[in-house]
Design an enzyme around this catalytic site. Structure first.
Site, PDB file in Angstrom:
ATOM      1  N   ASN A 278      -1.912   1.607   6.260  1.00  0.00           N
ATOM      2  CA  ASN A 278      -1.080   0.472   5.824  1.00  0.00           C
ATOM      3  C   ASN A 278      -0.780  -0.338   7.075  1.00  0.00           C
ATOM      4  O   ASN A 278      -0.548   0.224   8.133  1.00  0.00           O
ATOM      5  CB  ASN A 278       0.249   0.952   5.235  1.00  0.00           C
ATOM      6  CG  ASN A 278       0.061   1.709   3.928  1.00  0.00           C
ATOM      7  OD1 ASN A 278      -1.023   1.714   3.366  1.00  0.00           O
ATOM      8  ND2 ASN A 278       1.117   2.353   3.467  1.00  0.00           N
ATOM      9  N   GLY A 279      -0.778  -1.663   6.953  1.00  0.00           N
ATOM     10  CA  GLY A 279      -0.428  -2.505   8.103  1.00  0.00           C
ATOM     11  C   GLY A 279      -1.594  -3.416   8.456  1.00  0.00           C
ATOM     12  O   GLY A 279      -2.565  -3.539   7.721  1.00  0.00           O
TER      13      GLY A 279
ATOM     14  N   GLU B 191      17.555 -17.766  -8.254  1.00  0.00           N
ATOM     15  CA  GLU B 191      17.164 -16.399  -8.621  1.00  0.00           C
ATOM     16  C   GLU B 191      16.564 -16.367 -10.016  1.00  0.00           C
ATOM     17  O   GLU B 191      15.549 -15.712 -10.259  1.00  0.00           O
ATOM     18  CB  GLU B 191      18.371 -15.479  -8.512  1.00  0.00           C
ATOM     19  CG  GLU B 191      18.148 -14.048  -8.976  1.00  0.00           C
ATOM     20  CD  GLU B 191      17.041 -13.308  -8.223  1.00  0.00           C
ATOM     21  OE1 GLU B 191      16.578 -13.822  -7.176  1.00  0.00           O
ATOM     22  OE2 GLU B 191      16.611 -12.254  -8.704  1.00  0.00           O
TER      23      GLU B 191
ATOM     24  N   CYS C 168       0.824  -1.227   0.000  1.00  0.00           N
ATOM     25  CA  CYS C 168       0.000   0.000   0.000  1.00  0.00           C
ATOM     26  C   CYS C 168       0.849   1.264   0.000  1.00  0.00           C
ATOM     27  O   CYS C 168       1.968   1.278   0.458  1.00  0.00           O
ATOM     28  CB  CYS C 168      -0.864   0.029   1.260  1.00  0.00           C
ATOM     29  SG  CYS C 168      -1.671  -1.495   1.644  1.00  0.00           S
TER      30      CYS C 168
ATOM     31  N   HIS D 205      17.872 -36.784  -8.059  1.00  0.00           N
ATOM     32  CA  HIS D 205      17.095 -37.305  -6.915  1.00  0.00           C
ATOM     33  C   HIS D 205      15.642 -36.866  -6.987  1.00  0.00           C
ATOM     34  O   HIS D 205      15.031 -36.520  -5.972  1.00  0.00           O
ATOM     35  CB  HIS D 205      17.757 -36.824  -5.615  1.00  0.00           C
ATOM     36  CG  HIS D 205      19.192 -37.222  -5.520  1.00  0.00           C
ATOM     37  ND1 HIS D 205      19.612 -38.473  -5.141  1.00  0.00           N
ATOM     38  CD2 HIS D 205      20.318 -36.546  -5.850  1.00  0.00           C
ATOM     39  CE1 HIS D 205      20.939 -38.544  -5.195  1.00  0.00           C
ATOM     40  NE2 HIS D 205      21.389 -37.388  -5.631  1.00  0.00           N
TER      41      HIS D 205
ATOM     42  N   GLU E 254       7.795 -15.032 -11.155  1.00  0.00           N
ATOM     43  CA  GLU E 254       7.073 -13.895 -10.558  1.00  0.00           C
ATOM     44  C   GLU E 254       6.590 -12.899 -11.609  1.00  0.00           C
ATOM     45  O   GLU E 254       5.699 -12.103 -11.332  1.00  0.00           O
ATOM     46  CB  GLU E 254       7.904 -13.200  -9.503  1.00  0.00           C
ATOM     47  CG  GLU E 254       9.108 -12.447  -9.991  1.00  0.00           C
ATOM     48  CD  GLU E 254       9.791 -11.687  -8.853  1.00  0.00           C
ATOM     49  OE1 GLU E 254       9.118 -11.289  -7.883  1.00  0.00           O
ATOM     50  OE2 GLU E 254      10.998 -11.518  -8.917  1.00  0.00           O
TER      51      GLU E 254
ATOM     52  N   LYS F 268       6.125  -4.473  -4.168  1.00  0.00           N
ATOM     53  CA  LYS F 268       7.565  -4.191  -4.209  1.00  0.00           C
ATOM     54  C   LYS F 268       8.183  -4.310  -2.831  1.00  0.00           C
ATOM     55  O   LYS F 268       9.317  -4.731  -2.689  1.00  0.00           O
ATOM     56  CB  LYS F 268       7.814  -2.772  -4.757  1.00  0.00           C
ATOM     57  CG  LYS F 268       9.286  -2.417  -4.883  1.00  0.00           C
ATOM     58  CD  LYS F 268      10.017  -3.364  -5.803  1.00  0.00           C
ATOM     59  CE  LYS F 268      11.488  -3.069  -5.898  1.00  0.00           C
ATOM     60  NZ  LYS F 268      12.216  -4.148  -6.632  1.00  0.00           N
TER      61      LYS F 268
ATOM     62  N   LYS G 249      12.762 -15.064 -10.877  1.00  0.00           N
ATOM     63  CA  LYS G 249      12.493 -14.006 -11.859  1.00  0.00           C
ATOM     64  C   LYS G 249      11.414 -14.454 -12.832  1.00  0.00           C
ATOM     65  O   LYS G 249      10.456 -13.747 -13.105  1.00  0.00           O
ATOM     66  CB  LYS G 249      13.764 -13.642 -12.640  1.00  0.00           C
ATOM     67  CG  LYS G 249      14.759 -12.794 -11.905  1.00  0.00           C
ATOM     68  CD  LYS G 249      14.322 -11.392 -11.569  1.00  0.00           C
ATOM     69  CE  LYS G 249      13.653 -11.192 -10.296  1.00  0.00           C
ATOM     70  NZ  LYS G 249      14.227 -11.409  -9.027  1.00  0.00           N
TER      71      LYS G 249
ATOM     72  N   ARG H 295       4.720   0.007  -6.046  1.00  0.00           N
ATOM     73  CA  ARG H 295       4.707  -0.739  -4.779  1.00  0.00           C
ATOM     74  C   ARG H 295       3.704  -1.884  -4.822  1.00  0.00           C
ATOM     75  O   ARG H 295       3.728  -2.763  -3.963  1.00  0.00           O
ATOM     76  CB  ARG H 295       4.373   0.202  -3.614  1.00  0.00           C
ATOM     77  CG  ARG H 295       5.375   1.329  -3.398  1.00  0.00           C
ATOM     78  CD  ARG H 295       4.795   2.420  -2.530  1.00  0.00           C
ATOM     79  NE  ARG H 295       4.483   1.954  -1.201  1.00  0.00           N
ATOM     80  CZ  ARG H 295       5.359   1.985  -0.171  1.00  0.00           C
ATOM     81  NH1 ARG H 295       6.571   2.456  -0.396  1.00  0.00           N
ATOM     82  NH2 ARG H 295       5.048   1.540   1.013  1.00  0.00           N
TER      83      ARG H 295
ATOM     84  N   TRP I  17      -3.177  -2.734  -1.032  1.00  0.00           N
ATOM     85  CA  TRP I  17      -2.801  -4.111  -1.415  1.00  0.00           C
ATOM     86  C   TRP I  17      -3.561  -4.985  -0.433  1.00  0.00           C
ATOM     87  O   TRP I  17      -3.267  -4.997   0.767  1.00  0.00           O
ATOM     88  CB  TRP I  17      -1.285  -4.282  -1.284  1.00  0.00           C
ATOM     89  CG  TRP I  17      -0.735  -5.564  -1.803  1.00  0.00           C
ATOM     90  CD1 TRP I  17      -0.616  -5.958  -3.105  1.00  0.00           C
ATOM     91  CD2 TRP I  17      -0.205  -6.646  -1.023  1.00  0.00           C
ATOM     92  NE1 TRP I  17      -0.036  -7.201  -3.179  1.00  0.00           N
ATOM     93  CE2 TRP I  17       0.217  -7.652  -1.926  1.00  0.00           C
ATOM     94  CE3 TRP I  17      -0.038  -6.863   0.340  1.00  0.00           C
ATOM     95  CZ2 TRP I  17       0.793  -8.841  -1.514  1.00  0.00           C
ATOM     96  CZ3 TRP I  17       0.537  -8.045   0.758  1.00  0.00           C
ATOM     97  CH2 TRP I  17       0.947  -9.026  -0.165  1.00  0.00           C
TER      98      TRP I  17
END
Ligand code: AGP
Length: 608
Positions: free
Chosen positions: A100-101, A481, A2, A504, A488, A603, A485, A27, A74
């Site tokens: 926010n929170g 990584e 947010c 395995h 996402e 973000k 990438k 964000r 968000w």
């Protein structure tokens, strides 16, 4: 995550609120809204979806005023709908709140307010705040907010407006960043500097527990007892151009191509070639304190956790000090072994990730020295750690982290070099490593020149449904990584694995539809990776191989080759990450995905 914006001043507030919210779109959010005081009453306009939807609502039903607050949400409590969008209003319509929170005792507070006759119109925890402040209001908005916050458990960054105590915004911060943008005859409130940079470079970062009262010609910061506290005025040093797209189709592409410069900036003034060491002014650890360290913990989330794995190998290889890498979300609830000889390295691009911040606080509580590797100057982790190494990579707007990752690896290499030269690393070897670091920016540029080759490979695999990324040693975290990438931003399932581990289990997945990306620089384990490539080809897997030279052993084993320059093993992730970033980017673009703001992602994850 947010975003909050607020304005008090002489100008029409709505365009300023919309502009500020747009600066914070990166964000991540799924609804937006504004509240405006027109001199008589508070007006609210909200919309599910992107800010363009909110602009349409405002065009159809305009509102005018010189004080207001705005929010991009968000979703945490309740789906992303108009009724759940912020701002939320009190029952009598005189109080408006954005937040926010997470309020953890929301059910208790909601039940108590319902007992008093309050009716709730949303699924959110934030609406409880609006009614609670109304219930406690007795003429002073800041006193009502202070009183309400004594009853709240959880985290918040919030802004409150009232038509009954007009002309001011009251803000409060506990666990979710907030700053005051200090203007001339006007003042701003925002979640991050990008929202106010077009109007002022003077900012006051609020700390946890701070409450701010912001008027057009003054602001004050108070504590829980309404006593005024002083907070210094910081200056934002970067420019708007750095948060614009600069001609690139997406922020992510811009940030991938910025890496020769961002890596250069991470090393600027810190690499001492002649002595084969590094100078890091901000770590706040003396020579003796550095030598007393007998164990290291590195804690982070997501991409930052991947760079932590690389740092672990660097420090253990060169400093011979044991290192534990911990997911921050796990570390904060474990019972870890920490002493005053523990160095806890905390890696975070945003410096606001809730789990990482909590993990750092837990490590501090247990006596560790904490060292933040952070990109955003003035962020909470950067202000609470015992010492730090700023990445200086510049603002990273794309939700998928790219230049921050390569700068994190370089910052870890600088730290390792400094530490190792205090132990048993020779000046000769130190100079070799320092020179290899110095060469990185030009080498990254060389890799970027293969972008068209990588785009062609992306065209070939844009419809794939699964990917495997395999690497050994320093290339295993790089494989993780690369997989992150891809998944996402393209929403293709991708998995990173140690190359040998493929036998395995994951080898069962390999067939002629499965693209397998091998990170195979000519390093200490190269020959072993060749065997894994052979095993993959024997099952008709389609091999995409990132390597550093013509190698007879690879003849006939590679479907698609991506060449990168050679460097020392510990720095190979910096060069191998770039093609993986580009591969993910081009596949996502070809699939029509929203590259800079992938669905469901934020973000900076400032909630647990
Ligand atoms: C990386 O591409 C992701 N956006 C995500 O994993 C990110 O690295 C993670 O949320 C940690 O963020 P931080 O570095 O700001 O703490």
């Amino acid at each position: 995550m947010c975003g909050i914006i607020g304005y008090v001043g002489p100008k029409p507030v709505v365009p300023l609120l919309i502009e500020g919210l747009k600066r914070m779109e990166y964000r991540g959010y799924d609804s937006a809204g504004v509240a405006v005081y027109d001199g008589t009453v508070l007006h609210t306009r909200r919309a599910a979806g992107k800010i363009a939807k909110l602009e349409a609502v405002l065009a159809a039903n305009p509102v005018h005023g010189a004080i207001g607050i705005g929010h991009t949400r968000w979703a945490t409590h309740g789906p992303p709908t108009e009724r759940n969008a912020h701002p939320h209003r009190s029952a009598d319509g005189t109080i408006s709140v954005v937040h926010n929170g997470i309020i953890e005792n929301v059910n208790t507070l909601r039940a108590a307010l319902q007992e008093l006759g309050y009716v709730f119109n949303s699924d959110t925890d934030t609406e409880v705040l609006a009614h609670l402040i109304q219930e406690l209001f007795d003429g002073s908005l800041e006193e009502a907010v202070l009183s309400a916050l004594t009853k709240v458990e959880g985290t918040y960054g919030l802004a409150v407006l009232s038509s009954r105590d007009a002309g001011k915004i009251v803000a409060a911060r506990k666990g979710s960043p907030l700053l005051i943008g200090v203007g001339h005859g006007e003042n701003f409130l925002a979640s991050d500097p990008s929202a106010v940079l077009a109007h002022t470079r003077q900012v006051v970062y609020l700390d946890d527990g701070d409450v701010a009262v912001i008027e057009h010609d003054a602001y004050r910061v108070i504590d829980a007892h309404a006593a005024t506290i002083s907070r210094k005025v910081d200056r934002i040093h970067w420019d708007l151009a750095e948060i614009e797209r600069g001609g690139y189709d997406h922020f992510m592409l811009k940030e991938i191509f910025e890496q020769p410069v961002s890596v250069e900036n991470t090393m600027r003034g810190r690499l001492i070639l002649d002595d084969g060491t590094a100078k890091l002014g901000g770590i706040n650890l003396s020579h003796d304190e550095l030598l007393r360290i007998d164990n290291v913990i590195i804690t982070a989330c997501g991409t930052s956790w991947h760079s932590a794995l690389i740092g672990e190998m660097m420090i253990e290889e060169l400093c011979r000090i044991p290192v534990e890498v911990e997911y921050a979300s796990e570390f904060r609830y474990k019972n870890p072994i920490v002493s005053d000889r523990t160095l806890c390295i905390v890696i975070s691009q945003s410096g606001e990730t809730a789990d990482t911040l909590a993990a750092m606080r837990e490590a501090k509580r247990r006596g560790a020295r904490t060292l933040g590797l952070v990109n955003v100057v003035g962020s909470t982790i950067a202000r609470e750690d015992d010492g730090g190494v700023y990445l200086h990579a510049g603002p990273e707007i794309g939700v998928a982290s790219t230049k921050a990752f390569t700068s994190q690896v370089v910052a870890l290499a600088l730290l390792t070099l400094k530490l190792a030269r205090k132990h048993n690393l020779s000046v000769v070897r130190g100079r070799e490593l320092a020179q290899a670091m110095h060469d990185l920016p030009a080498q990254i540029q060389t890799v970027l020149e293969t972008a068209t080759v990588i785009e062609a490979i992306a065209e070939e695999f844009k419809h794939a449904t699964n990917f495997l990324y395999l690497g050994r040693g320093y290339s295993f975290p790089t494989a993780l990584e690369g997989a992150l990438k891809l998944k996402e931003i393209s929403y293709i399932h991708a998995e990173g694995y140690p190359a040998a581990e493929m036998k395995h289990g994951p080898i069962a997945l390999i067939d002629d539809q499965m693209p397998v990306v091998f990170i195979a620089p000519h390093d200490a384990v190269f020959d072993k990776v060749v065997s894994n490539i052979q095993e993959c080809r024997a099952r008709h897997g389609r091999t995409i191989v990132i390597t550093t030279r013509d190698e007879p052993a690879l003849k006939g084993l590679i479907d698609y080759e991506i060449r990168i320059p050679e460097t020392v093993d510990m720095l190979s992730p910096v060069l191998a990450a770039v093609p993986l970033q580009l591969l993910a980017y081009y596949i996502a673009v070809k699939r029509g995905a929203n590259v800079d703001q992938p669905r469901n992602l934020a973000k900076s994850v400032t909630v647990e």
